[in-house]
Design a protein around this motif. Structure first.
Motif, PDB file in Angstrom:
ATOM      1  N   ASP A 169       0.828  -1.209   0.000  1.00  0.00           N
ATOM      2  CA  ASP A 169       0.000   0.000   0.000  1.00  0.00           C
ATOM      3  C   ASP A 169       0.861   1.256   0.000  1.00  0.00           C
ATOM      4  OD1 ASP A 169      -2.273  -1.579   0.026  1.00  0.00           O
ATOM      5  OD2 ASP A 169      -2.641  -1.316   2.182  1.00  0.00           O
ATOM      6  N   LEU A 170       1.940   1.252   0.773  1.00  0.00           N
ATOM      7  CA  LEU A 170       2.839   2.396   0.824  1.00  0.00           C
ATOM      8  C   LEU A 170       3.511   2.634  -0.531  1.00  0.00           C
ATOM      9  CD1 LEU A 170       4.259   4.656   2.354  1.00  0.00           C
ATOM     10  CD2 LEU A 170       5.921   2.956   3.172  1.00  0.00           C
ATOM     11  N   LYS A 190       2.344   1.844  -3.458  1.00  0.00           N
ATOM     12  CA  LYS A 190       1.329   2.395  -4.357  1.00  0.00           C
ATOM     13  C   LYS A 190       1.109   3.883  -4.102  1.00  0.00           C
ATOM     14  CE  LYS A 190      -1.328  -1.817  -5.122  1.00  0.00           C
ATOM     15  NZ  LYS A 190      -2.608  -2.501  -4.844  1.00  0.00           N
ATOM     16  N   LYS A 191       1.025   4.249  -2.829  1.00  0.00           N
ATOM     17  CA  LYS A 191       0.822   5.663  -2.486  1.00  0.00           C
ATOM     18  C   LYS A 191       1.994   6.514  -2.961  1.00  0.00           C
ATOM     19  CE  LYS A 191      -2.074   4.767   1.514  1.00  0.00           C
ATOM     20  NZ  LYS A 191      -2.121   4.687   2.972  1.00  0.00           N
ATOM     21  N   LEU A 192       3.205   6.049  -2.684  1.00  0.00           N
ATOM     22  CA  LEU A 192       4.387   6.803  -3.091  1.00  0.00           C
ATOM     23  C   LEU A 192       4.525   6.857  -4.608  1.00  0.00           C
ATOM     24  CD1 LEU A 192       6.926   5.526  -0.419  1.00  0.00           C
ATOM     25  CD2 LEU A 192       5.900   7.806  -0.549  1.00  0.00           C
ATOM     26  N   TRP A 193       4.218   5.747  -5.276  1.00  0.00           N
ATOM     27  CA  TRP A 193       4.339   5.676  -6.736  1.00  0.00           C
ATOM     28  C   TRP A 193       3.386   6.665  -7.415  1.00  0.00           C
ATOM     29  CZ3 TRP A 193       7.905   3.520  -9.683  1.00  0.00           C
ATOM     30  CH2 TRP A 193       7.669   3.416 -11.052  1.00  0.00           C
ATOM     31  N   ASN A 194       2.212   6.850  -6.826  1.00  0.00           N
ATOM     32  CA  ASN A 194       1.197   7.695  -7.435  1.00  0.00           C
ATOM     33  C   ASN A 194       1.315   9.171  -7.074  1.00  0.00           C
ATOM     34  OD1 ASN A 194      -0.120   5.638  -8.915  1.00  0.00           O
ATOM     35  ND2 ASN A 194      -1.104   4.936  -7.037  1.00  0.00           N
ATOM     36  N   LEU A 195       2.295   9.528  -6.258  1.00  0.00           N
ATOM     37  CA  LEU A 195       2.522  10.943  -5.961  1.00  0.00           C
ATOM     38  C   LEU A 195       3.020  11.642  -7.214  1.00  0.00           C
ATOM     39  CD1 LEU A 195       4.291  10.806  -2.473  1.00  0.00           C
ATOM     40  CD2 LEU A 195       1.939  11.537  -2.959  1.00  0.00           C
TER      41      LEU A 195
END
Length: 137
Positions: free
Chosen positions: A117-118, A120-125
């Motif tokens: 999940d982390l 994915k969050k970082l990748w989508n920034l």
């Protein structure tokens, strides 16, 4: 090539190899084995084939990689192994998940989901377009 794990990715137009380094694969292999053993007992070659099948033939794990991980997991009492004769008469070491292994699987599954999940969050920034270098003070 012995320290590499290859994933062959194919699509309609592209065929490329993704190399998983030894450290990454070693950290991922134990929870994958625990997940497989969660359903039923299994032996080494069967585990290798299941990983290969579930990735559509993209992941190839060598026996020389798998068996040391199984041995380490056995020493931690996450799994138990027992020699049994197969239908063909050949002796195989079958592994089962222990109570301690089930607890370990729950912990590792939770940790991997958190990291996933982390990522994915970082990748989508949004990607910064700033040309100002970072400064450390």
């Amino acid at each position: 090539m012995e320290n590499k794990f290859l994933i062959l990715r194919t699509s309609m137009y592209v065929c490329d190899m993704v190399e998983l380094n030894k450290d990454f694969m070693a950290s991922a292999l134990a929870p994958l084995i625990l997940i497989i053993l969660r359903r039923q007992e299994s032996y080494g070659y069967q585990i290798i084939q299941e990983l290969k099948d579930k990735t559509g033939g993209e992941l190839h794990v060598a026996e020389g990689t798998l068996y040391p991980v199984l041995k380490k997991m056995e020493s931690k009492n996450w799994i138990e192994g027992e020699w049994k004769k197969s239908d063909s008469g050949r002796a195989r070491r079958y592994y089962v998940l222990t109570g301690k292994g089930k607890q370990e699987l729950e912990e590792q599954y939770s940790q991997m989901n958190f990291i996933n999940d982390l990522i994915k969050k970082l990748w989508n920034l949004p990607i910064s377009t700033s040309t100002t270098p970072f400064s450390v003070t």
